[in-house]
Design an enzyme around this catalytic site. Structure first.
Site, PDB file in Angstrom:
ATOM      1  N   ARG A  17       0.803  -1.232   0.000  1.00 18.02           N
ATOM      2  CA  ARG A  17       0.000   0.000   0.000  1.00 18.02           C
ATOM      3  C   ARG A  17       0.837   1.284   0.000  1.00 18.02           C
ATOM      4  O   ARG A  17       0.300   2.373  -0.203  1.00 18.02           O
ATOM      5  CB  ARG A  17      -0.973  -0.006   1.183  1.00 18.02           C
ATOM      6  N   LYS A  24       9.247  -0.591   2.485  1.00 19.49           N
ATOM      7  CA  LYS A  24       8.481   0.168   3.484  1.00 19.49           C
ATOM      8  C   LYS A  24       9.309   0.575   4.699  1.00 19.49           C
ATOM      9  O   LYS A  24       9.244   1.733   5.136  1.00 19.49           O
ATOM     10  CB  LYS A  24       7.255  -0.645   3.933  1.00 19.49           C
ATOM     11  N   GLN A  82      13.996 -14.175   4.607  1.00 18.46           N
ATOM     12  CA  GLN A  82      12.775 -14.972   4.531  1.00 18.46           C
ATOM     13  C   GLN A  82      12.263 -14.904   3.095  1.00 18.46           C
ATOM     14  O   GLN A  82      11.740 -13.879   2.661  1.00 18.46           O
ATOM     15  CB  GLN A  82      11.702 -14.423   5.489  1.00 18.46           C
ATOM     16  N   GLU A 161      -6.932 -14.134  14.503  1.00 15.61           N
ATOM     17  CA  GLU A 161      -6.782 -13.117  13.455  1.00 15.61           C
ATOM     18  C   GLU A 161      -8.166 -12.671  12.971  1.00 15.61           C
ATOM     19  O   GLU A 161      -9.113 -13.460  12.944  1.00 15.61           O
ATOM     20  CB  GLU A 161      -5.962 -13.676  12.289  1.00 15.61           C
ATOM     21  N   LYS A 362      29.840  30.199   1.370  1.00 17.38           N
ATOM     22  CA  LYS A 362      30.287  28.802   1.316  1.00 17.38           C
ATOM     23  C   LYS A 362      31.764  28.722   1.653  1.00 17.38           C
ATOM     24  O   LYS A 362      32.561  29.507   1.122  1.00 17.38           O
ATOM     25  CB  LYS A 362      30.051  28.234  -0.088  1.00 17.38           C
ATOM     26  N   TYR A 398      36.322  30.168  -8.737  1.00 15.81           N
ATOM     27  CA  TYR A 398      36.448  28.957  -9.552  1.00 15.81           C
ATOM     28  C   TYR A 398      36.900  29.350 -10.943  1.00 15.81           C
ATOM     29  O   TYR A 398      36.253  30.164 -11.602  1.00 15.81           O
ATOM     30  CB  TYR A 398      35.066  28.284  -9.587  1.00 15.81           C
ATOM     31  N   GLY A 434      33.333  50.741  -6.431  1.00 17.68           N
ATOM     32  CA  GLY A 434      32.209  49.983  -6.982  1.00 17.68           C
ATOM     33  C   GLY A 434      32.459  49.589  -8.437  1.00 17.68           C
ATOM     34  O   GLY A 434      33.094  50.330  -9.183  1.00 17.68           O
TER      35      GLY A 434
HETATM   36  C1  UD1 Z   1      -0.098  -9.059  12.683  1.00 22.05           C
HETATM   37  C2  UD1 Z   1      -0.658 -10.034  13.724  1.00 22.05           C
HETATM   38  C3  UD1 Z   1      -1.944  -9.465  14.305  1.00 22.05           C
HETATM   39  C4  UD1 Z   1      -1.687  -8.100  14.895  1.00 22.05           C
HETATM   40  C5  UD1 Z   1      -1.059  -7.173  13.855  1.00 22.05           C
HETATM   41  C6  UD1 Z   1      -0.623  -5.907  14.495  1.00 22.05           C
HETATM   42  C7  UD1 Z   1      -0.028 -12.233  12.915  1.00 22.05           C
HETATM   43  C8  UD1 Z   1      -0.486 -13.478  12.252  1.00 22.05           C
HETATM   44  N1  UD1 Z   1      -0.921 -11.293  13.097  1.00 22.05           N
HETATM   45  O1  UD1 Z   1      -1.048  -9.025  11.638  1.00 22.05           O
HETATM   46  O2  UD1 Z   1      -2.417 -10.328  15.309  1.00 22.05           O
HETATM   47  O3  UD1 Z   1      -2.871  -7.543  15.388  1.00 22.05           O
HETATM   48  O4  UD1 Z   1       0.112  -7.782  13.280  1.00 22.05           O
HETATM   49  O5  UD1 Z   1      -0.179  -5.000  13.525  1.00 22.05           O
HETATM   50  O6  UD1 Z   1       1.119 -12.142  13.302  1.00 22.05           O
HETATM   51  N2  UD1 Z   1       6.116 -10.036   7.894  1.00 22.05           N
HETATM   52  C9  UD1 Z   1       7.246 -10.717   7.507  1.00 22.05           C
HETATM   53  N3  UD1 Z   1       7.101 -11.888   6.848  1.00 22.05           N
HETATM   54  C10 UD1 Z   1       5.884 -12.444   6.586  1.00 22.05           C
HETATM   55  C11 UD1 Z   1       4.736 -11.733   6.999  1.00 22.05           C
HETATM   56  C12 UD1 Z   1       4.894 -10.531   7.646  1.00 22.05           C
HETATM   57  O7  UD1 Z   1       8.363 -10.259   7.740  1.00 22.05           O
HETATM   58  O8  UD1 Z   1       5.849 -13.525   6.002  1.00 22.05           O
HETATM   59  C13 UD1 Z   1       6.303  -8.749   8.606  1.00 22.05           C
HETATM   60  C14 UD1 Z   1       5.649  -7.587   7.897  1.00 22.05           C
HETATM   61  O9  UD1 Z   1       6.562  -6.992   7.008  1.00 22.05           O
HETATM   62  C15 UD1 Z   1       5.294  -6.689   9.050  1.00 22.05           C
HETATM   63  C16 UD1 Z   1       4.996  -7.644  10.190  1.00 22.05           C
HETATM   64  O10 UD1 Z   1       5.633  -8.850   9.837  1.00 22.05           O
HETATM   65  O11 UD1 Z   1       6.378  -5.882   9.438  1.00 22.05           O
HETATM   66  C17 UD1 Z   1       3.507  -7.855  10.413  1.00 22.05           C
HETATM   67  O12 UD1 Z   1       2.957  -8.449   9.260  1.00 22.05           O
HETATM   68  P1  UD1 Z   1       1.533  -8.084   8.740  1.00 22.05           P
HETATM   69  O13 UD1 Z   1       1.279  -8.835   7.492  1.00 22.05           O
HETATM   70  O14 UD1 Z   1       1.353  -6.619   8.732  1.00 22.05           O
HETATM   71  O15 UD1 Z   1       0.641  -8.753   9.872  1.00 22.05           O
HETATM   72  P2  UD1 Z   1      -0.834  -8.386  10.183  1.00 22.05           P
HETATM   73  O16 UD1 Z   1      -1.693  -9.147   9.267  1.00 22.05           O
HETATM   74  O17 UD1 Z   1      -0.987  -6.939  10.266  1.00 22.05           O
END
Ligand code: UD1
Ligand code: MG
Length: 467
Positions: A17, A24, A82, A161, A362, A398, A434
């Site tokens: 987004r 991000k 990852q 969730e 400068k 310069y 001047g």
């Molecule tokens: C997660 C939580 C939710 C919580 C919310 C708070 C889980 C399953 N859910 O949901 O309970 O209320 O955060 O904001 O954990 N990320 C990775 N690898 C992945 C997936 C995500 O590094 O495979 C990172 C994202 O970049 C982010 C963070 O983990 O920084 C959270 O991931 P996001 O997908 O935003 O989780 P939410 O669905 O918001």
């Protein structure tokens, strides 16, 4: 802290987004990448190490964070990739080989920048090396978040969730912030049991709550009320909102310290600003890098000031731009700068120096009392005490290939519209007429004039238009 804490920062997500080529977690808030705020908070807790989970944009994220770590008490920083991203549980799983079982894992998100160290300390106390501790919050609109499910006795039994929640569960206002502290040896066992049988087909970190309960362990929830501390950035609008919250908090802390801000809503610090006593800052000023303001300094409206030291009693008038970059800028005590002035790297103004409108300085030193009040350029110059540098005059520093110095000794008066072709030295107390283009050194006390002599032809008849 007696506990050994390893921080895991999740930063592999795409940030769809944001609609940006920049990952991000590298977007800036208060002049620093989101993930650097998170690492800074970790560094303040004196944790054992931070492991950042990277994926999308890892080739940009890793070097940027590694570089920032040097400014964060040399926080030991490692990365775990990852690929692909199969959920938050899968993300933490990638860090496990880097975590030792004697410690506590503190899970943070790279896109949640404003958590305070005290909040995390309180969470770690709840964890106490033996419990699973969750940071939670009551929200008026909990849509999209994981809900904290409790039993009749009030004990936490699960995080569900949003997409998996029943209507009754969706009515729960208490949400999981995305931040937890968990003994690493327990985490290791629980992550091995994760599956992806849920609405999103992801490995949810939040399922560890279920396992803790099944193992007969207490799950602690540390509930805070300050939503800003757990707010994440998913869109430009949320980034802007958190930026304002961050600036508002900073502004309040400066005002508590005695700084008089004309309007705390129109004040931006994107670096480190240190203020002395009785400092006044008018509206719409932006401070970047490291800026020091001495006692009684006044900054007019609409100034942008970066990497500079402004000494006691100096006044910076409106619309002035100062950027010292690496070399820095110094404005001496009682100096007056602006309006509409520009100070560039290596500008060193002594006491009571005056720099007026449309003057650029400068890599130049101006000794006490020197003045350049209108439309001038001073580059690579050494300017003595009480020199008056006239309107429209410049140093031609310069030659198209190299820069050369101009030395203007004390008490020299340079008239208007002069060009001083460097290298050149103007002897003390001298005067330059001047409109002169000065290419040779001038001697002390002399009047130097270098321009076409004025010629007057009496009764001159202007040409007439032919019919
Ligand atoms: C997660 C939580 C939710 C919580 C919310 C708070 C889980 C399953 N859910 O949901 O309970 O209320 O955060 O904001 O954990 N990320 C990775 N690898 C992945 C997936 C995500 O590094 O495979 C990172 C994202 O970049 C982010 C963070 O983990 O920084 C959270 O991931 P996001 O997908 O935003 O989780 P939410 O669905 O918001
Ligand atoms: Mg999220």
């Amino acid at each position: 802290m007696s506990l050994s804490v390893d921080v895991v920062v999740m930063a592999a997500g795409k940030g769809t987004r944001m609609k940006s080529a920049l990952p991000k977690v590298l977007h800036r808030l208060g002049g620093r990448a989101l993930a650097v705020h998170v690492l800074d908070c970790a560094a303040r807790l004196s944790v054992r190490q931070a492991v950042v989970i990277t994926g999308h944009g890892a080739d940009q994220v890793e070097p940027a964070l590694a570089q920032a770590a040097h400014q964060l008490n040399d926080l030991p920083l490692r990365f775990a990739r990852q690929e692909p991203q199969l959920g938050t549980g899968h993300a933490v799983l990638q860090a496990l080989p880097l975590l030792a079982d004697d410690g506590v894992t503190l899970v943070l998100s790279g896109d949640v920048p404003l958590t305070q160290p005290d909040t995390l300390l309180a969470l770690l106390r709840e964890c106490d090396g033996q419990h699973l501790a969750l940071l939670t919050l009551e929200l008026p609109d909990p849509t999209g978040y994981g809900r904290i499910v409790r039993n009749a006795g009030g004990d936490v039994t699960a995080i569900v969730e949003h997409k998996d929640a029943s209507a009754a569960q969706r009515a729960i206002g208490e949400i999981y912030s995305g931040i937890m502290a968990v003994p690493t040896r327990l985490l290791r066992g629980w992550l091995a049991r994760l599956d992806n049988h849920n609405a999103q087909g992801e490995y949810y970190l939040t399922d560890v709550v279920k396992f803790a309960v099944a193992d007969g362990l207490m799950v602690k929830a540390h509930r805070i009320t300050d939503a800003v501390q757990v707010a994440g950035v998913n869109s430009p609008a949320q980034l802007a909102e958190l930026e304002r919250a961050f600036q508002r908090r900073l502004a309040e802390s400066y005002m508590v310290g005695g700084v008089r801000l004309a309007d705390p809503a129109r004040f931006d610090v994107r670096g480190e600003l240190v203020c002395g006593a009785d400092v006044e800052i008018d509206v719409n000023c932006v401070f970047e890098g490291r800026v020091l303001l001495g006692d009684r300094v006044r900054i007019g409206a609409n100034c942008v000031i970066a990497n500079a030291v402004i000494e006691d009693g100096a006044v910076i008038h409106p619309f002035t731009h100062i950027d010292g970059e690496k070399a820095g800028v110094t404005v001496g005590p009682g100096a007056l700068v602006g309006p509409f002035a520009r100070l560039r790297p290596g500008a060193r103004l002594g006491a009571e120096v005056h720099i007026g409108n449309f003057v650029e300085v400068k890599n130049s030193t101006l000794a006490a009392g020197a003045k350049a009040n209108h439309l001038a350029y001073l580059g690579d110059a050494t300017v003595g005490e009480r020199v008056n540098f006239g309107a429209g005059s410049i140093t031609a520093n310069y030659d198209g290939a190299n820069k050369h110095r101009t030395v203007i000794e004390a008490d020299v008066h340079v008239g208007s519209n002069c060009v001083l072709v460097a290298p050149v030295t103007l002897g003390a107390g001298g005067t330059v007429g001047g409109g002169s283009t000065i290419t040779k050194d001038t001697s002390s006390g002399a009047l130097s004039v270098a321009r076409g002599k004025q010629v007057s032809i009496a009764n001159w008849q202007r040409p007439q238009k032919k019919s």
